[in-house]
Design a protein around this motif. Sequence first.
Motif, PDB file in Angstrom:
ATOM      1  N   THR A  35       0.841  -1.194   0.000  1.00  0.00           N
ATOM      2  CA  THR A  35       0.000   0.000   0.000  1.00  0.00           C
ATOM      3  C   THR A  35       0.878   1.246   0.000  1.00  0.00           C
ATOM      4  N   PRO A  36       0.301   2.408  -0.315  1.00  0.00           N
ATOM      5  CA  PRO A  36       1.096   3.636  -0.228  1.00  0.00           C
ATOM      6  C   PRO A  36       1.723   3.823   1.154  1.00  0.00           C
ATOM      7  N   ALA A  37       0.978   3.515   2.226  1.00  0.00           N
ATOM      8  CA  ALA A  37       1.534   3.654   3.580  1.00  0.00           C
ATOM      9  C   ALA A  37       2.718   2.696   3.784  1.00  0.00           C
ATOM     10  N   GLN A  38       2.603   1.462   3.309  1.00  0.00           N
ATOM     11  CA  GLN A  38       3.706   0.502   3.444  1.00  0.00           C
ATOM     12  C   GLN A  38       4.929   0.947   2.645  1.00  0.00           C
ATOM     13  N   ARG A  40       5.697   4.135   1.982  1.00  0.00           N
ATOM     14  CA  ARG A  40       6.287   5.256   2.730  1.00  0.00           C
ATOM     15  C   ARG A  40       7.111   4.748   3.901  1.00  0.00           C
ATOM     16  N   GLU A  41       6.584   3.758   4.623  1.00  0.00           N
ATOM     17  CA  GLU A  41       7.303   3.180   5.763  1.00  0.00           C
ATOM     18  C   GLU A  41       8.613   2.532   5.311  1.00  0.00           C
ATOM     19  N   ALA A  42       8.570   1.832   4.187  1.00  0.00           N
ATOM     20  CA  ALA A  42       9.776   1.178   3.667  1.00  0.00           C
ATOM     21  C   ALA A  42      10.811   2.216   3.265  1.00  0.00           C
ATOM     22  N   LEU A  43      10.372   3.272   2.580  1.00  0.00           N
ATOM     23  CA  LEU A  43      11.311   4.343   2.213  1.00  0.00           C
ATOM     24  C   LEU A  43      11.937   4.962   3.458  1.00  0.00           C
ATOM     25  N   ALA A  44      11.096   5.240   4.464  1.00  0.00           N
ATOM     26  CA  ALA A  44      11.601   5.843   5.705  1.00  0.00           C
ATOM     27  C   ALA A  44      12.608   4.928   6.393  1.00  0.00           C
ATOM     28  N   ALA A  45      12.350   3.624   6.363  1.00  0.00           N
ATOM     29  CA  ALA A  45      13.287   2.667   6.973  1.00  0.00           C
ATOM     30  C   ALA A  45      14.651   2.713   6.287  1.00  0.00           C
ATOM     31  N   LEU A  46      14.650   3.113   5.015  1.00  0.00           N
ATOM     32  CA  LEU A  46      15.905   3.222   4.258  1.00  0.00           C
ATOM     33  C   LEU A  46      16.484   4.639   4.317  1.00  0.00           C
ATOM     34  N   GLY A  47      15.762   5.560   4.989  1.00  0.00           N
ATOM     35  CA  GLY A  47      16.256   6.925   5.141  1.00  0.00           C
ATOM     36  C   GLY A  47      15.814   7.899   4.068  1.00  0.00           C
ATOM     37  N   TYR A  48      14.714   7.581   3.375  1.00  0.00           N
ATOM     38  CA  TYR A  48      14.240   8.427   2.279  1.00  0.00           C
ATOM     39  C   TYR A  48      12.759   8.719   2.422  1.00  0.00           C
ATOM     40  N   ARG A  49      12.309   9.721   1.671  1.00  0.00           N
ATOM     41  CA  ARG A  49      10.892  10.068   1.572  1.00  0.00           C
ATOM     42  C   ARG A  49      10.628  10.533   0.150  1.00  0.00           C
ATOM     43  N   ALA A  50       9.361  10.600  -0.208  1.00  0.00           N
ATOM     44  CA  ALA A  50       8.996  11.084  -1.539  1.00  0.00           C
ATOM     45  C   ALA A  50       9.417  12.544  -1.673  1.00  0.00           C
ATOM     46  N   ALA A  51       9.940  12.887  -2.834  1.00  0.00           N
ATOM     47  CA  ALA A  51      10.276  14.282  -3.112  1.00  0.00           C
ATOM     48  C   ALA A  51       8.969  15.081  -3.195  1.00  0.00           C
ATOM     49  N   PRO A  52       9.009  16.378  -2.875  1.00  0.00           N
ATOM     50  CA  PRO A  52       7.784  17.182  -2.946  1.00  0.00           C
ATOM     51  C   PRO A  52       7.116  17.075  -4.322  1.00  0.00           C
ATOM     52  N   GLY A  53       5.820  16.782  -4.306  1.00  0.00           N
ATOM     53  CA  GLY A  53       5.049  16.682  -5.539  1.00  0.00           C
ATOM     54  C   GLY A  53       5.221  15.382  -6.306  1.00  0.00           C
ATOM     55  N   ALA A  54       6.080  14.490  -5.834  1.00  0.00           N
ATOM     56  CA  ALA A  54       6.324  13.229  -6.550  1.00  0.00           C
ATOM     57  C   ALA A  54       5.152  12.270  -6.356  1.00  0.00           C
ATOM     58  N   GLU A  55       4.845  11.524  -7.403  1.00  0.00           N
ATOM     59  CA  GLU A  55       3.812  10.498  -7.356  1.00  0.00           C
ATOM     60  C   GLU A  55       4.363   9.207  -7.949  1.00  0.00           C
ATOM     61  N   TRP A  56       3.862   8.079  -7.456  1.00  0.00           N
ATOM     62  CA  TRP A  56       4.283   6.787  -7.987  1.00  0.00           C
ATOM     63  C   TRP A  56       3.861   6.670  -9.442  1.00  0.00           C
ATOM     64  N   GLN A  57       4.763   6.207 -10.276  1.00  0.00           N
ATOM     65  CA  GLN A  57       4.501   5.954 -11.691  1.00  0.00           C
ATOM     66  C   GLN A  57       4.640   4.450 -11.922  1.00  0.00           C
ATOM     67  N   TRP A  58       3.573   3.805 -12.390  1.00  0.00           N
ATOM     68  CA  TRP A  58       3.574   2.367 -12.622  1.00  0.00           C
ATOM     69  C   TRP A  58       3.784   2.083 -14.103  1.00  0.00           C
ATOM     70  N   ALA A  59       4.547   1.041 -14.383  1.00  0.00           N
ATOM     71  CA  ALA A  59       4.816   0.652 -15.768  1.00  0.00           C
ATOM     72  C   ALA A  59       5.078  -0.846 -15.820  1.00  0.00           C
ATOM     73  N   GLU A  60       5.106  -1.358 -17.018  1.00  0.00           N
ATOM     74  CA  GLU A  60       5.488  -2.756 -17.203  1.00  0.00           C
ATOM     75  C   GLU A  60       6.615  -2.804 -18.217  1.00  0.00           C
ATOM     76  N   MET A  61       7.449  -3.805 -18.059  1.00  0.00           N
ATOM     77  CA  MET A  61       8.612  -3.970 -18.913  1.00  0.00           C
ATOM     78  C   MET A  61       8.630  -5.417 -19.389  1.00  0.00           C
ATOM     79  N   SER A  62       8.844  -5.608 -20.656  1.00  0.00           N
ATOM     80  CA  SER A  62       8.881  -6.956 -21.204  1.00  0.00           C
ATOM     81  C   SER A  62      10.138  -7.675 -20.737  1.00  0.00           C
ATOM     82  N   ALA A  63       9.954  -8.881 -20.254  1.00  0.00           N
ATOM     83  CA  ALA A  63      11.098  -9.701 -19.838  1.00  0.00           C
ATOM     84  C   ALA A  63      11.906 -10.129 -21.057  1.00  0.00           C
ATOM     85  N   ASP A  64      11.246 -10.180 -22.221  1.00  0.00           N
ATOM     86  CA  ASP A  64      11.897 -10.558 -23.476  1.00  0.00           C
ATOM     87  C   ASP A  64      11.565  -9.501 -24.521  1.00  0.00           C
ATOM     88  N   PRO A  65      12.483  -8.569 -24.798  1.00  0.00           N
ATOM     89  CA  PRO A  65      12.200  -7.491 -25.747  1.00  0.00           C
ATOM     90  C   PRO A  65      11.762  -7.975 -27.129  1.00  0.00           C
TER      91      PRO A  65
END
Length: 87
Positions: A35-38, A40-65
């Motif tokens: 989830t978004p909360a999970q 955020r918690e994971a980023l914080a555990a690594l010492g980071y947070r979302a940059a101001p105004g940043a939003e998650w961008q989802w994409a898919e990548m082919s395993a075989d081009p």
Amino acid sequence: MPYRHGRWLLIVVLLGVPLSQCSELQWPEGTPTPTPAQRREALAALGYRAAPGAEWQWAEMSADPDAVDAGPVELFAALDVQPIGGE
């Protein structure tokens, strides 16, 4: 944040730093999409947070081009981050 081999992995990729030296956190196998909360918690555990105004961008990548339309894909998400307490 790729999903590979049944696991979600959060990796903080820094320019000029080899991937093997980047901070990462792995959720247990079979964990549903964090989830978004999970995330955020994971980023914080690594010492980071979302940059101001940043939003998650989802994409898919082919395993075989060469099989873009027929082969399996890997789902991943990206977000600009900054160190906690830093700009």
